[in-house]
Design an enzyme around this catalytic site. Sequence first.
Site, PDB file in Angstrom:
ATOM      1  N   GLN A 132     -42.955  26.849  26.041  1.00  0.00           N
ATOM      2  CA  GLN A 132     -42.749  26.720  24.608  1.00  0.00           C
ATOM      3  C   GLN A 132     -42.875  25.267  24.171  1.00  0.00           C
ATOM      4  O   GLN A 132     -42.877  24.357  24.992  1.00  0.00           O
ATOM      5  CB  GLN A 132     -41.361  27.246  24.232  1.00  0.00           C
ATOM      6  N   ASP A 177     -28.888  24.441  24.984  1.00  0.00           N
ATOM      7  CA  ASP A 177     -28.457  23.222  24.293  1.00  0.00           C
ATOM      8  C   ASP A 177     -27.103  22.734  24.797  1.00  0.00           C
ATOM      9  O   ASP A 177     -26.700  21.611  24.507  1.00  0.00           O
ATOM     10  CB  ASP A 177     -28.371  23.466  22.782  1.00  0.00           C
ATOM     11  N   ASP A 179     -34.354  33.158  35.389  1.00  0.00           N
ATOM     12  CA  ASP A 179     -34.551  34.273  34.481  1.00  0.00           C
ATOM     13  C   ASP A 179     -33.299  35.145  34.512  1.00  0.00           C
ATOM     14  O   ASP A 179     -32.812  35.514  35.588  1.00  0.00           O
ATOM     15  CB  ASP A 179     -35.777  35.060  34.950  1.00  0.00           C
ATOM     16  N   CYS A 180     -32.759  35.483  33.357  1.00  0.00           N
ATOM     17  CA  CYS A 180     -31.480  36.202  33.316  1.00  0.00           C
ATOM     18  C   CYS A 180     -31.582  37.627  33.837  1.00  0.00           C
ATOM     19  O   CYS A 180     -30.583  38.170  34.336  1.00  0.00           O
ATOM     20  CB  CYS A 180     -30.904  36.185  31.903  1.00  0.00           C
ATOM     21  N   ASP A 220     -26.621  33.991  24.158  1.00  0.00           N
ATOM     22  CA  ASP A 220     -27.166  32.983  23.242  1.00  0.00           C
ATOM     23  C   ASP A 220     -28.644  32.777  23.514  1.00  0.00           C
ATOM     24  O   ASP A 220     -29.150  31.663  23.478  1.00  0.00           O
ATOM     25  CB  ASP A 220     -26.399  31.665  23.396  1.00  0.00           C
ATOM     26  N   TYR A 222     -29.061  26.120   9.259  1.00  0.00           N
ATOM     27  CA  TYR A 222     -29.881  27.301   8.972  1.00  0.00           C
ATOM     28  C   TYR A 222     -30.093  27.467   7.468  1.00  0.00           C
ATOM     29  O   TYR A 222     -31.035  28.114   7.041  1.00  0.00           O
ATOM     30  CB  TYR A 222     -29.213  28.570   9.504  1.00  0.00           C
ATOM     31  N   GLU A 261     -28.536  29.395   5.592  1.00  0.00           N
ATOM     32  CA  GLU A 261     -28.413  30.811   5.282  1.00  0.00           C
ATOM     33  C   GLU A 261     -27.215  31.367   6.047  1.00  0.00           C
ATOM     34  O   GLU A 261     -26.757  30.772   7.024  1.00  0.00           O
ATOM     35  CB  GLU A 261     -29.688  31.578   5.653  1.00  0.00           C
TER      36      GLU A 261
END
Length: 359
Positions: free
Chosen positions: A138, A191, A247-248, A268, A343, A345
């Site tokens: 990404q 994060d 990888d979960c 999350d 956000y 929002e």
Amino acid sequence: FSLNLTADCNAVLKALQPIFQEQGMTETVHNWEDHGYLVTYIKKNGSFANLRIHPHGLVLVDLQSYNDDMKGREEIDQLLNKVEERMKELFHGNIKRVKRLPAILRGGVIDRYWPTADGRLVEYDIDEVVYDEDSPFQNIKILHSKQFGNILILSGDVNLAESDLAYTHAIMGSGKEDYTGKEVLILGGGDGGILYEIVKLKPKMVTMVASNIDQMVIDGCKKHMRKTCGDVLDNLKGECYQVLIEDCIPVLKRYAKEGRMFDYVINDLTAVPISTSPEEDSTWEFLRLILDLSMKVLKQDGKYFTQGNCINLTDALTLYEEQLSRLYCPVEFSKETVCVPSYMELWVFYTIWKKQTDI
């Protein structure tokens, strides 16, 4: 300009022509009998204006200029002021509404425009690109906002800003849970915000599966998001936590096979979780797979926390809640709406638990 009456397109054009001609702009007129005029004005420096006159009473003026300095902005404001004054003279109080939009800055080094979850365009007060790298999975950006601090953006999706402690608290249960001596599993959370806050609450052990499987996210955040993650990402192991860059899906399957159980599972993951080997084509089926596996490692009296979506996406929230009725075990849920500052929002968070059956 929105008018209270139909527009005489030719009269509007003749009234506004001198304003643009004074700027030394070359005029080109396109005329459609039933659909009004489109007029373009081009200046030698590359600036141009579009004047669109609709017969039903809508007049649009769009100005584009390469000059983004104070002098250039003043010149544009002066020109628009003249257009507005001339239109008011021409229509003598028959203008229903005048709306002037701020300039959109295109092609700048700093991208300040990011969409909300429900597709509205928001302009942020971003003044610095702190981090911008492409990982194998990404694009990772960390941008600085004057209001919100550093903001983590993954492939165009605003994830979290240093201002967004409300998000972290909401996905942890909004201060209603006692994490003392508990076993906690975090899915995602690259994060470091959730891990940092839970470690303060004296858990027995927190296992964070940074299932964006992207070390570069952690590397960027531990350097540039320290107000969010503190020092917990400096090492992948601490006194009461461990971070797995895996990888979960395989991790959850392994824990379920081993019979390992958790008091809390906090999901999350990003909006569309990254996996090295997604087992289903449908995003909903993939998310349901994660939910099912999470329930298998959740204690009978445990709780599962996750973000939902923005409150305006009612269809998506309904679809998510439908998935909860299709899990291998019956569950119940509650939801909470929280304002996440960056956000811009309202955001919905879910608490899910296994339904207690009567013996």
